[in-house]
Design an enzyme around this catalytic site. Structure first.
Site, PDB file in Angstrom:
ATOM      1  N   GLU A 169      -3.075  -1.460  -7.061  1.00  0.00           N
ATOM      2  CA  GLU A 169      -2.556  -2.754  -6.592  1.00  0.00           C
ATOM      3  C   GLU A 169      -1.970  -3.532  -7.769  1.00  0.00           C
ATOM      4  O   GLU A 169      -0.975  -4.240  -7.627  1.00  0.00           O
ATOM      5  CB  GLU A 169      -3.657  -3.566  -5.898  1.00  0.00           C
TER       6      GLU A 169
ATOM      7  N   ARG B 232     -13.378 -13.061  -1.645  1.00  0.00           N
ATOM      8  CA  ARG B 232     -13.681 -12.252  -0.456  1.00  0.00           C
ATOM      9  C   ARG B 232     -15.194 -12.050  -0.330  1.00  0.00           C
ATOM     10  O   ARG B 232     -15.735 -12.040   0.778  1.00  0.00           O
ATOM     11  CB  ARG B 232     -12.931 -10.919  -0.498  1.00  0.00           C
TER      12      ARG B 232
ATOM     13  N   GLU C 229      -9.661  -0.796   5.314  1.00  0.00           N
ATOM     14  CA  GLU C 229     -10.881  -1.141   4.582  1.00  0.00           C
ATOM     15  C   GLU C 229     -12.096  -1.461   5.460  1.00  0.00           C
ATOM     16  O   GLU C 229     -13.223  -1.162   5.060  1.00  0.00           O
ATOM     17  CB  GLU C 229     -10.622  -2.373   3.700  1.00  0.00           C
TER      18      GLU C 229
HETATM   19  N1  MTE Z   1      -6.131   5.816   2.874  1.00  0.00           N
HETATM   20  C1  MTE Z   1      -5.685   6.790   2.063  1.00  0.00           C
HETATM   21  N2  MTE Z   1      -5.558   8.037   2.554  1.00  0.00           N
HETATM   22  N3  MTE Z   1      -5.368   6.555   0.758  1.00  0.00           N
HETATM   23  C2  MTE Z   1      -5.494   5.300   0.209  1.00  0.00           C
HETATM   24  O1  MTE Z   1      -5.201   5.102  -0.964  1.00  0.00           O
HETATM   25  N4  MTE Z   1      -6.168   2.953   0.589  1.00  0.00           N
HETATM   26  C3  MTE Z   1      -6.999   2.055   1.392  1.00  0.00           C
HETATM   27  C4  MTE Z   1      -6.693   2.203   2.876  1.00  0.00           C
HETATM   28  N5  MTE Z   1      -6.692   3.588   3.242  1.00  0.00           N
HETATM   29  C5  MTE Z   1      -5.989   4.241   1.042  1.00  0.00           C
HETATM   30  C6  MTE Z   1      -6.274   4.560   2.402  1.00  0.00           C
HETATM   31  C7  MTE Z   1      -6.846   0.655   1.031  1.00  0.00           C
HETATM   32  S1  MTE Z   1      -7.684   0.064  -0.287  1.00  0.00           S
HETATM   33  C8  MTE Z   1      -6.066  -0.199   1.772  1.00  0.00           C
HETATM   34  S2  MTE Z   1      -5.975  -1.832   1.416  1.00  0.00           S
HETATM   35  C9  MTE Z   1      -5.285   0.275   2.906  1.00  0.00           C
HETATM   36  O2  MTE Z   1      -5.409   1.691   3.119  1.00  0.00           O
HETATM   37  C10 MTE Z   1      -3.835  -0.082   2.651  1.00  0.00           C
HETATM   38  O3  MTE Z   1      -2.994   0.356   3.623  1.00  0.00           O
HETATM   39  P1  MTE Z   1      -2.708  -0.421   4.991  1.00  0.00           P
HETATM   40  O4  MTE Z   1      -2.639  -1.872   4.680  1.00  0.00           O
HETATM   41  O5  MTE Z   1      -1.432   0.140   5.426  1.00  0.00           O
HETATM   42  O6  MTE Z   1      -3.850  -0.100   5.884  1.00  0.00           O
HETATM   43  N1  LUZ Z   2      -5.912  -7.935  -2.452  1.00  0.00           N
HETATM   44  C1  LUZ Z   2      -5.635  -9.209  -2.706  1.00  0.00           C
HETATM   45  C2  LUZ Z   2      -6.750  -7.581  -1.489  1.00  0.00           C
HETATM   46  O1  LUZ Z   2      -4.879  -9.499  -3.623  1.00  0.00           O
HETATM   47  N2  LUZ Z   2      -6.187 -10.168  -1.935  1.00  0.00           N
HETATM   48  C3  LUZ Z   2      -7.036  -9.895  -0.925  1.00  0.00           C
HETATM   49  O2  LUZ Z   2      -7.518 -10.779  -0.252  1.00  0.00           O
HETATM   50  C4  LUZ Z   2      -7.351  -8.543  -0.693  1.00  0.00           C
HETATM   51  N3  LUZ Z   2      -8.208  -8.209   0.259  1.00  0.00           N
HETATM   52  C5  LUZ Z   2      -8.508  -6.939   0.434  1.00  0.00           C
HETATM   53  C6  LUZ Z   2      -7.913  -5.984  -0.368  1.00  0.00           C
HETATM   54  N4  LUZ Z   2      -7.050  -6.302  -1.303  1.00  0.00           N
HETATM   55 MO1  MOS Z   3      -6.817  -2.186  -0.796  1.00  0.00          MO
HETATM   56  S1  MOS Z   3      -8.344  -2.676  -2.070  1.00  0.00           S
HETATM   57  O1  MOS Z   3      -6.542  -3.789  -0.370  1.00  0.00           O
HETATM   58  O2  MOS Z   3      -5.605  -1.841  -1.905  1.00  0.00           O
END
Ligand code: MTE
Ligand code: LUZ
Ligand code: MOS
Length: 699
Positions: A148, A227, A621
Site C-alpha cells: 500500500e 481502525r 479483509e
Molecule cells: N487477496 C489476494 N489473493 N491477494 C492479496 O494481496 N489483499 C487483501 C485482500 N485480498 C489480497 C487479497 C487486502 S489487504 C485487501 S485490502 C483487499 O484484498 C484489496 O482488494 P479489494 O479492495 O479489491 O478487495
Molecule cells: N488503508 C488506509 C487501509 O489507508 N486506511 C484504512 O482505513 C484502511 N483500512 C483497511 C485497510 N487499509
Molecule cells: Mo489492505 S491492508 O487494505 O491493503
C-alpha cells in the site's frame, strides 16, 4: 580512505512496554497540542453533539467504574494482552522497473497497490513533474497491504539510479531483505478494565487502552490505530466505553498496512476482555456475546448508528447451521474421556467497518473505451493483487452493457489512464472502482441508446438473429459516424462518510461487513501441537458480485488469520536484528494447517444498508478476524487441560493448593499467536507444574 564512520550503539526501544516506559509516542494530531493519542468515548446519558472533553469524560468514566466496583451484582476484570505482528509473505517480493525515456519521461512499472503514490515519490526524488512520469502495475503476486505504501519507496530508489545512469533499472528484492526492511503488521498491546453484570451478563462499561508498535516512522500507523479504536468493542454494544490509542515510536523497521489494518487487533483485544469477563463469571464467551450483540439503531462509541440487525441474524443462523450446542456437548464428552488430548470449540464474530478511515481516500475513477467492434477496454483506479478485482470490475462493465465477459478487457492500472488515485485497500476496491466503472459505462450507454434502439429495430425488421455484441458494435460504429464520443470517464466518491476527531463523533464507515465462524480444534497437551478439525463460516458479502471469488477470499482471509493467531511469529534479537527473515525461521500456514473440514458460506442477502454496486459488499479483509475462533477454541482446549489439573490438585495428587479466588485460577492470559510453546505451557500437568510460575502460562 574517503569516509571514516564513527558510531556507537545507543540504547534501543524495541517493544511496546519499553516505548510506554520511555513515553515514546508519535504525535497523532499535529496542530492539537499535547495530543499523543487518540480518544473515543461514549457514556450513557451523554448528549450526542456535545463537545466531548477527554478530561471530563475520563473523570466520568473513573467515577462510573468506582461506583460499579462497589456493586455486588457487578464483576470487574482488569488485564492486558499482547498480539504480535505478521509478515505479509506475498509470493512476489517487492519488485519494480524504471525506464527513462525522451524528454525526461519516465515509466515506472512496479508491483504496487498504489501507483499514484509511486508516481508522487518518483517525482519528488527525481525532481521531474508528475505529467512526465507514468506509473503502472499490471498485477501483483500478492500485496496484502504490504504494497500500500512500502513498495513506493523502493520505486523511488530505483528511479534515482535510472535517472542518474539514464538506463532502465530493475530491482526485485530477495526475500530476506524484503522481510527485514519493508515492515509488517503492527504488534499491539491492550489493557482494559471491564464491568459486567453477573445477572444479566450485560457489559456495563469498558475502559481500554491500545498501543501499536509503529517502528521508526509513522507510515500508516495512525490510521491503523484509528481502525483499532473503532473496532475495540467488535460486535458488542457497550453503553459506557472509553478507548485511548497510542502509536509507539520504536527502533524497529516501520510497520505498515496488513489485511485488516488494526481491525483484527482491536477486535482481538475486545474478544480477550469479553472472554476474561465471561470466565470470571464462570460462563462462556458465547454466553456473553449473545447477550450483548448490537441491535439496529444502537449507537457505537463514536456515535455511528447501527443500521441493521444482521449480527443477530447471523448469530441465530450460525447456531443452527453450525450445530453449536450439540457439538459443544460432544467436545465436553471427548474431553472427559481423554486425558492428554483436548478439544475446543469457539465462535467468533466480526463487524468490519467498510471505508477508509481517512475520509478523503474514499474516491475512485474509471476510464472506459467502447470500440467499434463492440468490445470495451476498461481502466480503473484499482490494482489487481489476486483478489479478483479486475474480474469483478469487468463483470460490472459487461453486465451494464449486456455484453459477455469476453467483450471486456482490463489491461493494467496506470496513472495516465486514471490519475490521482488512492491505494487499492480497505477492501473497498470493488465498491469504489466498480461504481466508477458503472458510472463511466452509463455515460456511454446514454449517448448510445438511440443507436442501439435503431440497430435492434433494423435487425428485427430483417429477421436477423444477432447477439448483443453485434448490436453494440453496429451501434458504436453508427455513433462514431455521427461523431459521438464513445469514451466514458467515471468518478465515484463514497457518500455520507465523515469523521470529526475533535468531537470523536461521526460516520467513518459507509456500512459494516459482518461474519461469523465456529472452529473446532484438537490440542495435544503434551506438545502443544494442534489441528483445526472443522471450521464453519458465514460471511455477509451482500449480493455477491462473484461467489467463486468471494468464497476464495473468505478462505484465504481465514487461513491468513489462522497463521496470525496460531503460527506466525516475528522474532527480533535484543539489538533489534530480525531473526525470522525467511521461510526457514518464519512459518506461514501450509496445507496441513488448513481446517480439515472447511465449510464456507455466504449470507446471500443484498446490501440493504446503503447503495453499493449491484448491492454487494467488500470481502477482502473482513473474514480475517474470524480465524480468532481457532485461537479461542485452542484456549478452551487449554482450559480443559487445566481443569483436569486443578482437580488433581484438589484431590491431593499434587501439593500446591489452588488459589483462593476461583476466578483467579480460571482465567489466564493468552497472547497471540497461540503458538505450540505457549499452548504447551498453558496446559498444566505434573510435568510443567515444576516450572517457574511465569512459564506456566499463568498470569
Ligand atoms: N487477496 C489476494 N489473493 N491477494 C492479496 O494481496 N489483499 C487483501 C485482500 N485480498 C489480497 C487479497 C487486502 S489487504 C485487501 S485490502 C483487499 O484484498 C484489496 O482488494 P479489494 O479492495 O479489491 O478487495
Ligand atoms: N488503508 C488506509 C487501509 O489507508 N486506511 C484504512 O482505513 C484502511 N483500512 C483497511 C485497510 N487499509
Ligand atoms: Mo489492505 S491492508 O487494505 O491493503
Amino acid at each position: 580512505m574517503e569516509v571514516r564512520v564513527e558510531y556507537e550503539d545507543l540504547p534501543a526501544i524495541l517493544s511496546i512496554p519499553e516505548a510506554i516506559a520511555a513515553s515514546s509516542f508519535f504525535d497523532l494530531r499535529p496542530g492539537l497540542p499535547g495530543r499523543d493519542h487518540l480518544h473515543l468515548c461514549r457514556l450513557e446519558g451523554d448528549v450526542d453533539g456535545e463537545m466531548p472533553k477527554e478530561e471530563r469524560e475520563g473523570e466520568r468514566m473513573e467515577l462510573l467504574m468506582g461506583s460499579l466496583e462497589g456493586r455486588s451484582d457487578i464483576q470487574i476484570v482488569e488485564g492486558e494482552v499482547f498480539m504480535k505482528g505478521q509478515e505479509h509473505f506475498y509470493l512476489e517480493t517487492n519488485a519494480c522497473r524504471v525506464e527513462p525515456g525522451e524528454n525526461d519521461e519516465m515509466t515506472v512499472t512496479s508491483s504496487t497497490q498504489n501507483p499514484s503514490k509511486t508516481q508522487k515519490l518518483v517525482s519528488e526524488v527525481t525532481g521531474l513533474p508528475r505529467h512526465k512520469i507514468v506509473s503502472k502495475c499490471k498485477r501483483m503476486g500478492g500485496g496484502f497491504g504490504g504494497k500500500e505504501t512500502r513498495s513506493c519507496f523502493i520505486a523511488a530508489y530505483v528511479a534515482i539510479a535510472a535517472q542518474h545512469l539514464q538506463k532502465p533499472i530493475r530491482l526485485m528484492m530477495d526475500r530476506d531483505t524484503d522481510m527485514l526492511s519493508s515492515g509488517q503488521r503492527h504488534s499491539f498491546m491492550g489493557s482494559y478494565k471491564v464491568a459486567i453484570n453477573r445477572n444479566t451478563l450485560r457489559l456495563e462499561a469498558a475502559d481500554v487502552r491500545v498501543y501499536n508498535n509503529a517502528g521508526w516512522s509513522t507510515d500508516l500507523s495512525v490510521p491503523v490505530c484509528e481502525r483499532a479504536v473503532f473496532h475495540i468493542e467488535n460486535a458488542c454494544m457497550i453503553s459506557n466505553l472509553q478507548v485511548r490509542g497510542f502509536v509507539c515510536k520504536t527502533n524497529t523497521p516501520s510497520n505498515t498496512a496488513f489485511r485488516g489494518f488494526g481491525g483484527p487487533q482491536g477486535m482481538f483485544i475486545a474478544e480477550t476482555y469479553i472472554e476474561h469477563a465471561a470466565k470470571a463469571l464462570g460462563v462462556s464467551r458465547e454466553d456473553v456475546l449473545s447477550r450483548n450483540l448490537y441491535r439496529q439503531n444502537d449507537l457505537t462509541h463514536y456515535g455511528m448508528r447501527i443500521q441493521t440487525d444482521t449480527l443477530h441474524e447471523v448469530w441465530g443462523k450460525a447456531m443452527t447451521q453450525f450445530d453449536f450446542e450439540k457439538r459443544k456437548k460432544e467436545v465436553e464428552a471427548f474431553n472427559a474421556s481423554n486425558r492428554f488430548v483436548k478439544r475446543g470449540l469457539a465462535v467468533s464474530l466480526s463487524k468490519f467497518g467498510m471505508s477508509f478511515t481517512k475520509t478523503f481516500m474514499n474516491q475512485s475513477g474509471a476510464l472506459v473505451h467502447l470500440y467499434q467492434d463492440g468490445t470495451l477496454l476498461v481502466s480503473h483506479a484499482g490494482t489487481e493483487m489476486g483478489q479478483g478485482l479486475h474480474t469483478k470490475v469487468a463483470q460490472v462493465a459487461a453486465s451494464r452493457f449486456g455484453l459477455p465477459l469476453s467483450a471486456v478487457y482490463i489491461s493494467e492500472t496506470s496513472t495516465d489512464k486514471v490519475a490521482n488515485t488512492q491505494p487499492t485497500a480497505a477492501s473497498v476496491g470493488a465498491d469504489l472502482a466498480g461504481m466508477a466503472t458503472f458510472i463511466a459505462c452509463g455515460q456511454i450507454l446514454e449517448r448510445l441508446s438511440d443507436f442501439v434502439e435503431t440497430e435492434e429495430r433494423k435487425a428485427k425488421e430483417k429477421r436477423e438473429n444477432v447477439d448483443r455484441q453485434t448490436i453494440i458494435a453496429r451501434a458504436a460504429t453508427a455513433a462514431h459516424f455521427a461523431r459521438v464520443n464513445l469514451t466514458g470517464q467515471g468518478f465515484y466518491a463514497t457518500p455520507d462518510v465523515a469523521f470529526d476527531w475533535q468531537r470523536g463523533r461521526g460516520r467513518p464507515f459507509y456500512y459494516f461487513a459482518h461474519g461469523i465462524s465456529c472452529s473446532e480444534v484438537q490440542l495435544d497437551t503434551l506438545t502443544g501441537d494442534h489441528a483445526v478439525i472443522r471450521a464453519d463460516i458465514i460471511q455477509d458479502v451482500g449480493s455477491s458480485l462473484n461467489p467463486a471469488i468471494d468464497v476464495g477470499q473468505v478462505e484465504g482471509a481465514f487461513t491468513q488469520g489462522l497463521g496470525l493467531f496460531t503460527l506466525e511469529e516475528t522474532v527480533f534479537n535484543d539489538k533489534g536484528g530480525m531473526f525470522t527473515k525467511g521461510p526457514g525461521a518464519y512459518k506461514i500456514p501450509s496445507f496441513g494447517d488448513i481446517p480439515h473440514d472447511f465449510r464456507v458460506s455466504l449470507l446471500g442477502k443484498p446490501n440493504t444498508e446503503v447503495e453499493t454496486v449491484y448491492s454487494s459488499k467488500g470481502v477482502g479483509e473482513p473474514p480475517l478476524f474470524l480465524a480468532s475462533s481457532v485461537f479461542f477454541a485452542l484456549k478452551n482446549a487449554a482450559y480443559a487441560a487445566r481443569r483436569d489439573h486443578t482437580e488433581a490438585m484438589t484431590n491431593g495428587a499434587l501439593k500446591e493448593a489452588p488459589a483462593k479466588d476461583p476466578t483467579d485460577t480460571w482465567h489466564f492470559r493468552l497472547d497471540s499467536p497461540a503458538s505450540s510453546e505457549k499452548l504447551r505451557l498453558a496446559c498444566w500437568d505434573p510435568l510443567n507444574h515444576s516450572l517457574p510460575e511465569e512459564l506456566r502460562g499463568r498470569s
